[in-house]
Design a protein around this motif. Sequence first.
Motif, PDB file in Angstrom:
ATOM      1  N   LEU A  40       0.823  -1.248  -0.138  1.00  0.00           N
ATOM      2  CA  LEU A  40       0.057  -0.081  -0.073  1.00  0.00           C
ATOM      3  C   LEU A  40       0.895   1.157   0.021  1.00  0.00           C
ATOM      4  O   LEU A  40       1.800   1.280   0.737  1.00  0.00           O
ATOM      5  CB  LEU A  40      -1.047   0.032   1.194  1.00  0.00           C
ATOM      6  CG  LEU A  40      -1.703   1.241   1.543  1.00  0.00           C
ATOM      7  CD1 LEU A  40      -2.588   1.541   0.346  1.00  0.00           C
ATOM      8  CD2 LEU A  40      -2.309   1.428   2.714  1.00  0.00           C
ATOM      9  N   ARG A  84      -8.931   7.001  -3.833  1.00  0.00           N
ATOM     10  CA  ARG A  84      -8.496   5.728  -4.254  1.00  0.00           C
ATOM     11  C   ARG A  84      -8.185   5.942  -5.492  1.00  0.00           C
ATOM     12  O   ARG A  84      -8.738   6.035  -6.793  1.00  0.00           O
ATOM     13  CB  ARG A  84      -9.350   4.707  -3.930  1.00  0.00           C
ATOM     14  CG  ARG A  84      -8.475   3.104  -4.265  1.00  0.00           C
ATOM     15  CD  ARG A  84      -9.586   2.107  -3.949  1.00  0.00           C
ATOM     16  NE  ARG A  84     -10.127   2.169  -2.637  1.00  0.00           N
ATOM     17  CZ  ARG A  84      -9.336   1.774  -1.618  1.00  0.00           C
ATOM     18  NH1 ARG A  84      -8.151   1.221  -1.725  1.00  0.00           N
ATOM     19  NH2 ARG A  84     -10.065   1.767  -0.270  1.00  0.00           N
ATOM     20  N   GLN A  88     -10.545  -5.309  -2.968  1.00  0.00           N
ATOM     21  CA  GLN A  88      -9.714  -5.365  -1.969  1.00  0.00           C
ATOM     22  C   GLN A  88      -8.955  -4.193  -1.444  1.00  0.00           C
ATOM     23  O   GLN A  88      -8.492  -3.324  -2.361  1.00  0.00           O
ATOM     24  CB  GLN A  88      -8.413  -6.487  -2.387  1.00  0.00           C
ATOM     25  CG  GLN A  88      -7.451  -6.744  -1.421  1.00  0.00           C
ATOM     26  CD  GLN A  88      -8.074  -7.612  -0.533  1.00  0.00           C
ATOM     27  OE1 GLN A  88      -8.404  -8.993  -0.906  1.00  0.00           O
ATOM     28  NE2 GLN A  88      -7.984  -7.673   0.707  1.00  0.00           N
ATOM     29  N   CYS A  89      -8.837  -3.845  -0.135  1.00  0.00           N
ATOM     30  CA  CYS A  89      -8.231  -2.783   0.231  1.00  0.00           C
ATOM     31  C   CYS A  89      -6.541  -3.155   0.638  1.00  0.00           C
ATOM     32  O   CYS A  89      -6.442  -4.354   0.881  1.00  0.00           O
ATOM     33  CB  CYS A  89      -8.659  -2.546   1.639  1.00  0.00           C
ATOM     34  SG  CYS A  89     -10.333  -1.690   1.636  1.00  0.00           S
ATOM     35  N   THR A  99      -3.419   5.176  -2.376  1.00  0.00           N
ATOM     36  CA  THR A  99      -4.488   5.894  -2.039  1.00  0.00           C
ATOM     37  C   THR A  99      -3.795   7.361  -1.574  1.00  0.00           C
ATOM     38  O   THR A  99      -2.870   7.235  -0.931  1.00  0.00           O
ATOM     39  CB  THR A  99      -5.232   5.234  -0.913  1.00  0.00           C
ATOM     40  OG1 THR A  99      -5.636   3.973  -0.972  1.00  0.00           O
ATOM     41  CG2 THR A  99      -6.288   6.355  -0.296  1.00  0.00           C
ATOM     42  N   TYR A 111     -15.408  -4.247   5.622  1.00  0.00           N
ATOM     43  CA  TYR A 111     -15.866  -4.468   4.274  1.00  0.00           C
ATOM     44  C   TYR A 111     -17.389  -4.422   4.230  1.00  0.00           C
ATOM     45  O   TYR A 111     -18.007  -5.015   3.409  1.00  0.00           O
ATOM     46  CB  TYR A 111     -15.389  -5.695   3.832  1.00  0.00           C
ATOM     47  CG  TYR A 111     -13.763  -5.642   3.450  1.00  0.00           C
ATOM     48  CD1 TYR A 111     -13.451  -5.032   2.256  1.00  0.00           C
ATOM     49  CD2 TYR A 111     -13.064  -6.379   4.226  1.00  0.00           C
ATOM     50  CE1 TYR A 111     -12.068  -4.872   2.049  1.00  0.00           C
ATOM     51  CE2 TYR A 111     -11.636  -6.205   3.660  1.00  0.00           C
ATOM     52  CZ  TYR A 111     -11.057  -5.625   2.576  1.00  0.00           C
ATOM     53  OH  TYR A 111      -9.608  -5.648   2.227  1.00  0.00           O
ATOM     54  N   GLU A 153      -5.143  -3.523   5.086  1.00  0.00           N
ATOM     55  CA  GLU A 153      -6.687  -3.367   4.707  1.00  0.00           C
ATOM     56  C   GLU A 153      -7.201  -2.393   5.860  1.00  0.00           C
ATOM     57  O   GLU A 153      -8.039  -1.680   5.408  1.00  0.00           O
ATOM     58  CB  GLU A 153      -7.247  -4.617   4.992  1.00  0.00           C
ATOM     59  CG  GLU A 153      -6.876  -5.771   3.940  1.00  0.00           C
ATOM     60  CD  GLU A 153      -7.611  -7.176   4.307  1.00  0.00           C
ATOM     61  OE1 GLU A 153      -8.371  -7.400   3.687  1.00  0.00           O
ATOM     62  OE2 GLU A 153      -6.944  -7.703   5.033  1.00  0.00           O
ATOM     63  N   ASP A 170      -6.299   1.134   4.769  1.00  0.00           N
ATOM     64  CA  ASP A 170      -6.992   1.591   3.392  1.00  0.00           C
ATOM     65  C   ASP A 170      -8.415   1.441   3.558  1.00  0.00           C
ATOM     66  O   ASP A 170      -8.994   1.410   2.277  1.00  0.00           O
ATOM     67  CB  ASP A 170      -6.269   0.905   2.421  1.00  0.00           C
ATOM     68  CG  ASP A 170      -6.516   1.385   1.066  1.00  0.00           C
ATOM     69  OD1 ASP A 170      -6.323   2.526   1.041  1.00  0.00           O
ATOM     70  OD2 ASP A 170      -6.304   0.494   0.250  1.00  0.00           O
ATOM     71  N   GLY A 171      -9.159   1.408   4.510  1.00  0.00           N
ATOM     72  CA  GLY A 171     -10.533   1.770   4.399  1.00  0.00           C
ATOM     73  C   GLY A 171     -11.468   0.516   4.653  1.00  0.00           C
ATOM     74  O   GLY A 171     -12.583   0.486   4.642  1.00  0.00           O
ATOM     75  N   ALA A 172     -10.903  -0.451   5.154  1.00  0.00           N
ATOM     76  CA  ALA A 172     -11.674  -1.698   5.360  1.00  0.00           C
ATOM     77  C   ALA A 172     -12.548  -1.593   6.495  1.00  0.00           C
ATOM     78  O   ALA A 172     -13.599  -2.290   6.525  1.00  0.00           O
ATOM     79  CB  ALA A 172     -10.793  -3.052   5.307  1.00  0.00           C
ATOM     80  N   GLN A 216      -8.222   4.571   9.955  1.00  0.00           N
ATOM     81  CA  GLN A 216      -7.492   5.004   8.756  1.00  0.00           C
ATOM     82  C   GLN A 216      -6.068   5.243   9.052  1.00  0.00           C
ATOM     83  O   GLN A 216      -5.135   5.165   8.211  1.00  0.00           O
ATOM     84  CB  GLN A 216      -8.164   6.142   8.067  1.00  0.00           C
ATOM     85  CG  GLN A 216      -9.530   5.849   7.500  1.00  0.00           C
ATOM     86  CD  GLN A 216     -10.020   7.356   7.001  1.00  0.00           C
ATOM     87  OE1 GLN A 216     -10.393   8.181   7.594  1.00  0.00           O
ATOM     88  NE2 GLN A 216     -10.177   7.391   5.577  1.00  0.00           N
TER      89      GLN A 216
END
Length: 441
Positions: free
Chosen positions: A3, A71, A87-88, A93, A220, A236, A239-241, A260
């Motif tokens: 990431l 994103r 998928q995060c 991002t 998710y 994950e 990155d927003g999961a 986050q």
Amino acid sequence: MKLTLGNFYVKEIVFGEKTSYNNGILTVNKEEALNVVKEDEHITFADLHIVKPGDSVRLCPVKEAIEPRYRVGGGPVFPGVTGELLQCGNGTTYALKDMSIIVVGKHYGGFQDGLIDMSGEGAKYTYYSQLKNLVLVADSDEEFERFEQQKKNKALRWAGMRLSEYIGACLKDLKPEEEEVFELEPLTKRSKEVNGLPSVALVLQPQSQMEEDGYNDLNYGWDTNHMLPTFMHPNEILDGALISGSFMPCSSKWATYDMQNFPMIRRLYEEHGKTINFAGIIMSNLNVALEQKERAALFVAQIAKSLGIDAAVVAEEGYGNPDADFIACIVALENAGVKTIGLTNECTGRDGASQPLVTLDEKANAIVSCGDVSDLIELPAMDLVLGELDALSRDGNSGGWDNDEKLGPSVRPDGSIIMENNGMFCGDRVVGWSTKTMVEF
């Protein structure tokens, strides 16, 4: 998984003709932004304000905080929530740093809603007083829960996420000022040197104890009450999961912004390959019945043992009933031979004489306290209140009250307040950036 977070550092937020970012200045087209908020027909009122550290401003009732992001390549910032599942934790991002989107109710609050002071004594109790904030003050027609102590706050929380995606999209064609790379090799593919270090996992227990949908944190888009513990990549989470729910007493909450930026994840990343082998995240939950709590703890211990984890950090979102999950998880890990520490707040009562956690065990002998939720604080009036201060006393906000035989009303006629710090928005900061310290007497 790899990431890349492309960071843009906000020095000032202003309203203007075009939503854009340039040399540290975030310009927001207020009319366009409010149109995004009002895409949900349940929003009956919305307005935007800009506040910064040092302003004589009090926010109440605060419902959510979110970091604006984009994103790269398309797709929702919060997969399964604001858009389709994806998928995060892979790819790039962009993020607007040193600021957040704060969602405040125009009128009614509840147990899960809190307070932020941007200056004065109260500012030290919450991380969000340190940020430049674009504040959405809004109301909805969700009359079915208006007078409920527990509120789902769905329309307002989702409006905040849409607004954060709208603001973040202004970064689309820009070059980041800084890039952070987060990458962990698969567990079975790491070097001999890394595998020779103590293997450490972070066990997260996000708020998930409500059996009815709509209150709990979402993974998710999946209600975490319905989860069994599972293994996740730390990217994950960053990155927003995972998004914040609307149940936990406010100082104990993890806002979406917290997730986050999860400082404990970042700290473990810093030590990876140096002092530890950071294995990843064991995502657990908080349950209702004792059997459910015991089952989750056994799953966590089994996952840790199967992965060869040597040590674990367990972080609990909340206190009270969730303490049973927290301690059970620590004990199960210790029984499996995994050296474990816990991160939590405590509730010892105003007199400091109550048991700090609902349940305790001799094997839970390494706990980091993030503070007592029952400490009384008195705060002077602010020049401006965004929202409705009466919500602190009227609506059962954690930390506030209508009237106390000895202390009187929580909200005084002159706008000053007395409250337990339980009502400070995300004030205990179990995620890892607490400024609280311990003093020995």
